[in-house]
Design a protein around this motif. Structure first.
Motif, PDB file in Angstrom:
ATOM      1  N   HIS A  32       0.858  -1.187   0.000  1.00 32.57           N
ATOM      2  CA  HIS A  32       0.000   0.000   0.000  1.00 32.57           C
ATOM      3  C   HIS A  32       0.895   1.237   0.000  1.00 32.57           C
ATOM      4  O   HIS A  32       1.661   1.454   0.938  1.00 32.57           O
ATOM      5  N   ILE A  33       0.818   2.021  -1.082  1.00 27.71           N
ATOM      6  CA  ILE A  33       1.640   3.235  -1.200  1.00 27.71           C
ATOM      7  C   ILE A  33       0.702   4.426  -1.259  1.00 27.71           C
ATOM      8  O   ILE A  33       0.245   4.846  -2.331  1.00 27.71           O
ATOM      9  N   PRO A  34       0.377   5.004  -0.092  1.00 29.26           N
ATOM     10  CA  PRO A  34      -0.529   6.154  -0.080  1.00 29.26           C
ATOM     11  C   PRO A  34       0.219   7.433  -0.449  1.00 29.26           C
ATOM     12  O   PRO A  34       1.451   7.483  -0.440  1.00 29.26           O
ATOM     13  N   THR A  35      -0.520   8.439  -0.786  1.00 29.02           N
ATOM     14  CA  THR A  35       0.083   9.755  -1.009  1.00 29.02           C
ATOM     15  C   THR A  35       0.683  10.255   0.309  1.00 29.02           C
ATOM     16  O   THR A  35       0.139  10.020   1.387  1.00 29.02           O
ATOM     17  N   ALA A  36       1.830  10.907   0.168  1.00 34.76           N
ATOM     18  CA  ALA A  36       2.546  11.373   1.364  1.00 34.76           C
ATOM     19  C   ALA A  36       1.629  12.196   2.249  1.00 34.76           C
ATOM     20  O   ALA A  36       0.963  13.127   1.782  1.00 34.76           O
ATOM     21  N   ASN A  37       1.619  11.854   3.545  1.00 40.52           N
ATOM     22  CA  ASN A  37       0.776  12.560   4.511  1.00 40.52           C
ATOM     23  C   ASN A  37       1.595  12.887   5.758  1.00 40.52           C
ATOM     24  O   ASN A  37       2.820  12.804   5.752  1.00 40.52           O
ATOM     25  N   THR A  38       0.896  13.254   6.812  1.00 44.53           N
ATOM     26  CA  THR A  38       1.606  13.677   8.034  1.00 44.53           C
ATOM     27  C   THR A  38       1.960  12.516   8.950  1.00 44.53           C
ATOM     28  O   THR A  38       2.496  12.741  10.041  1.00 44.53           O
ATOM     29  N   ASP A  39       1.695  11.280   8.547  1.00 42.55           N
ATOM     30  CA  ASP A  39       2.109  10.134   9.357  1.00 42.55           C
ATOM     31  C   ASP A  39       3.632  10.048   9.381  1.00 42.55           C
ATOM     32  O   ASP A  39       4.309  10.438   8.427  1.00 42.55           O
ATOM     33  N   THR A  40       4.162   9.497  10.491  1.00 47.69           N
ATOM     34  CA  THR A  40       5.616   9.391  10.632  1.00 47.69           C
ATOM     35  C   THR A  40       6.170   8.390   9.626  1.00 47.69           C
ATOM     36  O   THR A  40       5.687   7.259   9.528  1.00 47.69           O
ATOM     37  N   ALA A  41       7.215   8.812   8.900  1.00 46.15           N
ATOM     38  CA  ALA A  41       7.871   7.935   7.938  1.00 46.15           C
ATOM     39  C   ALA A  41       9.044   7.201   8.566  1.00 46.15           C
ATOM     40  O   ALA A  41       9.189   5.987   8.412  1.00 46.15           O
ATOM     41  N   TYR A  42       9.894   7.924   9.264  1.00 48.72           N
ATOM     42  CA  TYR A  42      11.035   7.301   9.931  1.00 48.72           C
ATOM     43  C   TYR A  42      11.433   8.173  11.116  1.00 48.72           C
ATOM     44  O   TYR A  42      10.979   9.316  11.248  1.00 48.72           O
ATOM     45  N   ILE A  43      12.268   7.614  11.990  1.00 53.70           N
ATOM     46  CA  ILE A  43      12.741   8.325  13.182  1.00 53.70           C
ATOM     47  C   ILE A  43      14.257   8.353  13.127  1.00 53.70           C
ATOM     48  O   ILE A  43      14.916   7.312  13.015  1.00 53.70           O
ATOM     49  N   LYS A  95       5.917  11.645   6.414  1.00 56.24           N
ATOM     50  CA  LYS A  95       6.068  11.248   5.015  1.00 56.24           C
ATOM     51  C   LYS A  95       6.062  12.456   4.092  1.00 56.24           C
ATOM     52  O   LYS A  95       6.836  12.512   3.127  1.00 56.24           O
ATOM     53  N   ILE A  96       5.257  13.439   4.427  1.00 53.53           N
ATOM     54  CA  ILE A  96       5.216  14.622   3.569  1.00 53.53           C
ATOM     55  C   ILE A  96       6.495  15.434   3.740  1.00 53.53           C
ATOM     56  O   ILE A  96       7.024  16.009   2.774  1.00 53.53           O
ATOM     57  N   SER A  97       7.029  15.484   4.957  1.00 53.23           N
ATOM     58  CA  SER A  97       8.290  16.196   5.182  1.00 53.23           C
ATOM     59  C   SER A  97       9.433  15.515   4.447  1.00 53.23           C
ATOM     60  O   SER A  97      10.304  16.177   3.854  1.00 53.23           O
TER      61      SER A  97
END
Length: 1547
Positions: free
Chosen positions: A460-471, A488-490
């Motif tokens: 599942h590859i959603p459009t970049a959003n404000t969920d955390t991508a990495y730390i 993810k958006i950042s």
């Protein structure tokens, strides 16, 4: 290239000679050649080319080092690198991130400014065996008591060497002396000392012997040959005149010590510009084919460009190891994502679900596995947390990584098979549990362990959003590791912004030398490269160490367009460079310097450009950038067009920077900092500069502040730490009026800088490297650069220097720690440290608190080999740094001490009026009336008749021998539990025999003095009464120790001589010792008085027993050595003995049926009274236990108490300490043996000092399990003028309950230590800051009156004052026994009167300071109980800075400073506070104690330690009562007889 002394750029030198010079310098930096060999070879190479007219020694004038500034000289030839066989070397002793020829010249100029002035700083004294790396000739041999001529010449030679070393050092008046407050020393410590001027004049180098003579013959109160004294005099000379202006006057309250607040300097530069306007970056462009998410870009390239190379990894030799294509990256990441979501756990209970955090543990040498793991996590929608590989349980910062994993809720770790095998494991083969880490499940991500996804499964590859991508992990200044969450958006927007700023294109090649797990290495080399289908060549740290030129070769081979490096990589490549024709860097369009925010990066960039410009490198290619984990990339210099001029550099004043303002330096180039820009703000960003402290107020245009950034590309929070997040990620700047400039939040970057012309961003440092000292800000990197410029070739190992600050006494103090070369000697190291002190003071105007050198490769390292600053600081504060050289300079930098107290003369009337106005009662107390006898006593008619009839102890013994001959008075126990008893009759008969022997053999007369020299036992008691029967005056003396005659026999001889003894009574064994050859080596054995052996006594009885005509006649002499080292003998009359015994009997309720146990030495004071007299007077039975028997059988005393059901026992502190240390862990074994202490009603410690509350409490707690009541332990107090003033009573009644208690808790109060130093008593709550617990010194004995008196005015004080304890009692001593009879001293101490008030009563001065407090307990008469609290000996107090300090308080603080401090003692000498510490650990911990001791004394007592002496256990002398002999210790130190492990002279 400009060298000191000879300008090589101005001399035509063949290229092959320059090549040889470069290789020679590398050999020196690697330690392959000594400094002497280097100078010899270099001088030989340069001799043909140096003009002879210069008349200089090239070996001295030329300084090793490579040029780091581009030269404009036409003759300048770039320095070539060494031959290829040395190419794998990683560099020299200097870290070229901080290299600057301009700064080096500035430092040398500062050091040479006062070149002719001399500086006689005392070098530390180090024991030869203390540190293996110190050669024997560099250590000072221990002194003997009598210095030979050879030793004297050796000291003169050492002084001459010190003088020559001081030639190039600045004068102490200029830089060492800052503000040393004047202080007065105690009269006992300095009254007999005298010292000369010890001044040194400016001499030429040929006159060093004169200086050595001056130092060797300076008289400072001890013989001139004393090495320690000479060094102390040197230290005093350096502290003679303060450099700083005197402290301003202010009102000083007696109750508070006010910390000096520096007044603002009117000449301090202040910002003058207008308020800054937020700076906008260029708009972030919109490109139609940009992917909606980074995973989508990978999917696109994996499908359409499957064979396009994504990553190339290198092997250890720098050659390509493997290449990962975009197709392989996509397929493997897909497999990992499928495995994580579907193959871990079960379908109903999966181990991972989207949003979970996963640790990525991969080594830097395996970028391919990391790429797959990172993108596999993104595809699985789990959050990767990249961390370093833990190689051992002691990795620096490993525990903080555990904190990060815990705060992020990580429970699973991904790693490779090779990495998993390398992790530390238990014996069972399981991964070790690292300290502070949560329990992790380890998953191997090698391809063979991954499952191919089913055909119907798609990520599942959603459009970049404000969920955390990495730390991304980030370490704070304090060492705490936090996780910066990137959405993810950042992540996507940051890649777009980097693409626009760096103008990345598809298919380009990028060489990445940075760590690919974090920061720019991750952002450019892993994320942005995939977005733009860039081919990344990863050069790991291990490859760089083996082949420093590998990244340059990869740029050449692959025609790379972009390279990502740090200054370190530029330096390494430059050092390893050889003039290779096949090296071409013209393909580069950007050389991104990731640490370009470091102000010292400009030197590395210039030096690299100077070497590689001929290989196609263009100046406009070098692009420094600034970044932080929170805001990510802040600014980057865009690549310029060819031929365009480079931006101008800022040459700033360091003095201005320390005040936070921008001032262009045009005058003093010695204190200038050249800064290059880091380009413009990132696209789409909005930047402000705000004040780093307090509210985020906008700075002015000429003010340094913290850069804050608003953009869509930064981190969003510290994961799991919402409180810290708000202060960093949600900052809204305000203007000067306090109004927010908007509602958009900014993120703090941790970077300090300003905006220059053309909106260029300049960075001058980081918040984490900021040292705020006395209101001024200094950058740690600046101090490192200055230290490295002080010719560290002989001393510092590979340029490894750490700078940090520690908070001591309300301000930050600068500490520098450097690794010392293995071949460095003591003198070179000390000289380098001294020059660093001078250079930093001259250039930065800040004093160093501590400078330490540690052995090479011992500082904690980061994963890339740098110094772990926070761990180093932690080791320093914990005392686990183990330095091999240390230099403390508290006098230089501690300028905020309170103003010294000025004592104002106060008359008696003022004191009286002051007490009346304050409502304070006169501090006095008294015991019960000695004439009152209770009902029980009255019922004992026999005893009453005895009290009425007999005034002398000799009569009392005769009466008891007649009325109750078989009553056992004494039982003597030894380690074998063998009993030796004495009944009344036996004691009387043995005393008669001794009397007969005295009269027959001694030929003595009535009134002659007789020395009793016996071990503790019944013979001593019998001899005492034998002397009384004969009319002689007994003098008890402790026998000499057979194994230590040299130390103990002279004291025996002294007492015998002073007392003018007519004969000596002793045992046969001791008589042989007195006449032995060993004794003859210590004293003159031919002049002993008549010695009588009492082992074989005649059977005769004396014709008559002497009865003194009056009770005022002398009964015995009591000799004792005080803690100040004074031998004093006091005269005790028969009436005093009678009154004292009666007083003790009433206080302790002693009758014939009672039984007590005594475990203490019987030679003086109250111990002698209890041992020899009290039983005969009161009739109770005394069980005697010599303390020496406890050395053989430690439980003997406690077992005796249990076996005989003893209610009352008396002991000394040494006995109590012995039991506490030796039996504390054996309470269960004692309980199993049936030891029960519940019978003990009172355990009284006999002493002439302040009660040791910590020891008594420890004793009570340890033996509570054996039934010992916490109320049982109490103390007694006596002095020379009165042997027993206080003894714990057992009939006090609590006011609140009105119930009689057998031995209530002794009163304990908490007093304010600051007030106590002003001779005031202010009670505070338990646990209050600066509180000191004090225990009552026992209840005042019947017939005793005490009053608290001002020792100077001799007027009575109120109960809120500390004063001298004066005593009036029937059992006061009659006076001192002196040969010459000093009548003035007798009258002053024994028969003195108050200056006002009750001027008729005669008092005796105890010499102890104390106070009286009324408690909540009632005494037998129903009155409130007045408690006496003894604080300390007046003779031992230290008068420093106008305040009164008690040694025990400082020693208590020192003993808490480190676990290896077994004991400590302090004393003063010529205004210096000397602290002697016994080291119980290994000798490598010795130097760790120096800063800890200095810190704790400064923090808790506001005093600067002058000298710290580290010695072996048992060196501090202690008398028989367990009291420290501080003055004996001082004399031994000044005579250099301590054989110290280390002596540190704080400057």
């Amino acid at each position: 290239m400009a060298d000191r002394g000879v300008d090589l750029a101005a001399v035509t030198i063949p290229k092959e000679v320059r090549d040889q010079l470069a290789e020679l310098e590398l050999e020196l930096s690697e330690g392959d050649i000594t400094q002497k060999g280097y100078e010899k070879k270099r001088a030989k190479l340069l001799a043909p080319f140096v003009p002879q007219t210069q008349n200089v020694d090239v070996s001295i004038q030329l300084t090793p080092g490579l040029s780091s500034e581009p030269t404009s000289s036409p003759n300048a030839v770039p320095v070539a690198a060494p031959r290829q066989h040395r190419a794998h070397r990683s560099g020299g002793t200097r870290d070229d991130r901080y290299r600057s020829d301009i700064h080096t010249e500035a430092v040398q100029a500062a050091l040479a400014r006062h070149k002719e002035e001399k500086m006689a700083l005392p070098m530390p004294t180090k024991r030869r065996s203390a540190f293996a790396q110190s050669s024997a000739e560099n250590c000072t041999p221990p002194d003997t008591s009598s210095a030979s001529e050879d030793e004297g010449s050796l000291r003169r030679r050492q002084a001459a060497i010190s003088a020559m070393l001081a030639q190039n050092l600045q004068s102490p008046e200029y830089w060492i002396n800052r503000s040393v407050q004047s202080s007065s020393t105690s009269s006992s410590a300095s009254s007999t000392l005298s010292h000369g001027d010890g001044k040194t004049q400016n001499h030429s180098q040929g006159q060093t012997s004169i200086l050595a003579d001056v130092l060797a013959h300076t008289r400072i109160g001890v013989p001139a040959h004393s090495r320690v004294s000479t060094k102390i005099q040197q230290l005093l000379n350096t502290l003679k005149r303060p450099k700083r202006p005197p402290l301003s006057e202010f009102f000083l309250d007696d109750f508070e010590e006010i910390v000096e607040v520096p007044q603002p300097d009117p000449n301090t530069p202040r910002p003058e510009g207008r308020q800054m306007i937020p700076v906008k970056g260029e708009p972030l462009g919109v490109v139609s084919n940009w992917p909606p998410a980074l995973q989508a870009a990978l999917a696109r390239w994996g499908a359409t460009q499957a064979k396009s190379p994504a990553l190339t990894a290198l092997d250890i030799t720098g050659k390509p190891l493997y290449t990962l294509t975009y197709g392989k990256l996509w397929s493997r990441s897909l497999k990992l994502a499928y495995t994580l979501l579907n193959k871990l756990g079960t379908k109903n209970e999966p181990v991972l679900k989207p949003g979970d955090r996963v640790a990525l543990v991969y080594p830097n040498s395996d970028p391919g596995m990391f790429w797959v793991a990172f993108y596999g996590c993104l595809l699985a929608e789990v959050i990767p947390v990249p961390i370093e590989v833990p190689l051992s349980l002691k990795d620096a910062g490993s525990q903080q990584i555990g904190f990060l994993l815990g705060s992020c809720g990580v429970g699973l770790a991904l790693t490779s098979e090779v990495c998993l095998k390398g992790l530390p494991k238990t014996q069972n083969g399981e991964i070790m549990q690292f300290k502070g880490w949560p329990r992790l499940k380890w998953v191997v991500t090698d391809t063979k362990y991954l499952t191919k996804p089913s055909k119907d499964w798609q990520p599942h590859i959603p459009t970049a959003n404000t969920d955390t991508a990495y730390i991304e992990y980030k370490a704070s200044k304090e060492g705490t590791v936090m996780g910066v969450a990137v959405s993810k958006i950042s992540m996507l927007t940051h890649c777009q912004a980097l693409t626009q700023a760096c103008n990345y294109c598809e298919g380009e090649t990028l060489v990445n030398v940075l760590d690919f797990k974090k920061d720019s290495g991750l952002w450019h080399g892993v994320l942005t490269s995939v977005m733009n289908r860039i081919h990344t060549i990863s050069v790991s740290y291990s490859v760089m160490k083996a082949c420093p030129l590998s990244w340059v070769q990869r740029v050449h081979v692959h025609k790379a367009r972009v390279a990502m490096v740090k200054c370190r990589d530029l330096h390494w490549a430059m050092m390893a460079h050889r003039d290779q024709k096949d090296t071409n860097l013209s393909s580069l369009r950007m050389l991104i310097v990731a640490d370009g925010a470091n102000p010292w990066s400009v030197s590395s960039c210039d030096a690299f450009l100077n070497v590689f410009q001929s290989h196609g490198l263009k100046p406009e290619m070098i692009c420094p950038c600034a970044s932080s984990p929170e805001a990510m990339t802040v600014a980057i210099r865009r690549p310029g067009a060819q031929g365009t001029p480079l931006p101008a550099r800022a040459i700033l004043s360091m003095a201005g920077l320390s005040h936070g303002v921008i001032r262009v330096n045009t005058e003093d180039k010695n204190s200038a900092l050249t800064v290059q820009d880091v380009g413009h703000v990132m696209p789409g960003g909005l930047m402000c500069i705000v004040k780093p402290d307090g509210p985020p107020m906008l700075c002015k245009t000429d003010e340094i502040g913290e850069i804050v950034l608003n953009s869509r590309v930064g981190g969003t929070m510290y994961y799991g730490l919402p409180g810290v997040t708000k202060n960093t990620f949600e900052v809204i700047p305000i203007n000067s009026g306090g109004t927010p400039i908007g509602d958009v939040p900014f993120t703090r970057t941790g970077l300090l800088g300003f905006v220059g012309p053309g909106s260029l961003v300049f960075v001058v440092g980081k918040i984490e490297g900021l040292l705020s000292v006395s209101g001024r800000r200094h950058n740690a990197d600046d101090l490192v650069a200055t230290a490295l410029a002080v010719e560290p070739v002989k001393t510092v190992y590979r340029g490894r220097i750490a700078v940090f600050s520690v908070t001591v006494f309300y301000d930050e103090r600068v500490v520098i720690v450097a690794e010392q070369r293995p071949d460095a000697n003591e003198e070179d190291s000390f000289q380098w440290m001294s020059r660093v002190l001078q250079a930093i003071d001259s250039i930065h105007q800040v004093g160093l608190y501590c400078l330490a050198l540690v052995p090479a490769n011992t500082l904690p390292k980061t994963h890339l080999g740098g110094i772990h600053i926070s761990e180093t600081k932690q080791h320093f504060l914990e005392g686990s740094l183990h330095p091999c050289n240390i230099l403390m300079c508290p006098h230089t930098c501690v300028t905020n001490l309170p103003k010294p107290r000025q004592k104002q003369p106060v008359g008696p009337a003022s004191i009286m009026v002051g007490n009346l106005v304050a409502g304070k009662r006169i501090a006095q107390a008294s015991g019960r009336d000695l004439g009152l006898i209770d009902d029980q006593e009255q019922s004992r008619k026999v005893s009453q008749r005895f009290q009425d009839c007999y005034l002398f102890l000799s009569e009392a013994l005769q009466w008891r021998a007649q009325t109750d001959p078989d009553h056992v008075l004494y039982m003597l126990l030894n380690a074998k539990v063998q009993l030796s008893t004495a009944t009344c009759s036996q004691l009387h008969k043995r005393a008669e025999k001794i009397t007969a022997a005295l009269l027959e053999r001694g030929g003595i007369n009535t009134g002659d003095n007789v020395v009793l020299l016996y071990p503790p036992g019944i013979d001593l008691i019998a001899s005492f009464y034998g002397c009384l029967y004969a009319g002689c005056i007994p003098v008890t003396v402790r026998p000499p120790h057979p194994q230590n005659l040299a130390a103990t026999l002279p004291t025996v001889r002294m007492i015998i001589d002073v007392s003018k003894a007519a004969c000596i009574l002793t045992t046969q064994t001791l008589m042989k010792i007195l006449r032995s050859k060993e004794a003859a080596g210590c004293v003159n054995v031919k002049t002993w008085p008549n010695i009588i052996d009492t082992d074989d006594l005649p059977r005769k009885r004396p014709s008559n027993i002497y009865k003194p005509p009056t009770a005022e006649m002398l009964a015995y002499l009591d000799f004792s050595v005080s803690t100040t080292g004074m031998l004093t003998g006091v005269k005790i009359s028969h009436s005093a003995v009678n009154a004292l015994c009666r007083s003790i009997k009433l206080q302790c309720e002693l009758y014939s049926s009672r039984q007590i146990a005594i475990c203490m030495d019987p030679y003086c004071g109250l111990g002698f009274v209890l041992w020899c007299m009290s039983s005969v007077y009161s009739g109770h039975q005394s069980i005697l236990i010599p303390p020496m028997e406890l050395e053989t059988s430690l439980p003997l005393w406690l077992s005796t108490l249990s076996q005989y059901k003893i209610r009352d026992t008396f002991c000394s502190y040494s006995v109590m300490e012995l039991c506490t240390k030796g039996l504390g862990t054996q309470t269960e074994a004692l309980k199993a043996r049936g030891v029960n202490l519940s019978c003990v009603r009172s355990c009284v410690v006999i002493a002439e000092e302040r009660p040791r509350l910590a020891l008594t409490q420890s004793f009570s707690r340890l033996f509570k399990d054996l039934g010992l009541s916490p109320r049982a332990v109490s103390t007694a107090f006596g002095a020379r003028v009165n042997l027993a003033i206080c003894l714990q009573s057992f009939i006090l009644i609590s006011v609140s309950f009105h119930q009689g208690t057998a031995g209530p808790d002794p009163s304990t109060v908490y007093v304010d230590m600051k007030s106590l130093r002003h001779d005031r008593v202010r009670l505070v709550e338990r646990g209050a800051p600066q509180s000191l617990p004090l225990m009552e010194s026992g209840t005042i004995l019947p017939g005793v009156r005490v009053i608290i008196v001002n020792p100077e005015t001799r007027g009575p004080l109120g109960d809120s004052h500390l004063g001298e304890i004066w005593v009036n009692s029937p059992h006061n001593a009659s006076g001192y026994y002196t040969i010459c009879g000093e009548e003035s001293l007798q009258a002053d101490h024994f028969n003195t009167r108050l200056s006002f008030g009750d001027t008729e009563t005669l008092w005796a001065r105890t010499g102890y300071l104390g106070f009286v407090r009324r408690t909540e307990l009632l005494d037998a008469s129903g009155d409130r109980h007045d408690a006496l609290f003894v604080v300390g000996s007046l003779d031992e107090t230290l008068e420093l800075r106008g305040l009164r300090y008690h040694p025990i308080d400082i020693e208590t603080s020192v003993s808490r400073a480190h676990r290896s401090i077994a004991e400590s003692a302090v004393f003063t000498w010529t205004n210096l506070l000397v602290v002697v510490v016994e080291l119980s650990g290994s000798e490598q911990e010795a130097l760790d104690l120096v800063p800890l001791v200095t810190n704790v004394v400064l923090k808790e007592h506001h005093l600067i330690v002058g000298v710290v002496v580290i010695v072996d256990p048992g060196v501090i002398p202690i008398n028989s009562r367990g009291e420290k002999q501080r003055m004996h210790l001082r004399d031994s130190f000044l005579a250099d007889q301590l054989d110290p492990i280390y002596v540190a002279y704080n400057m």
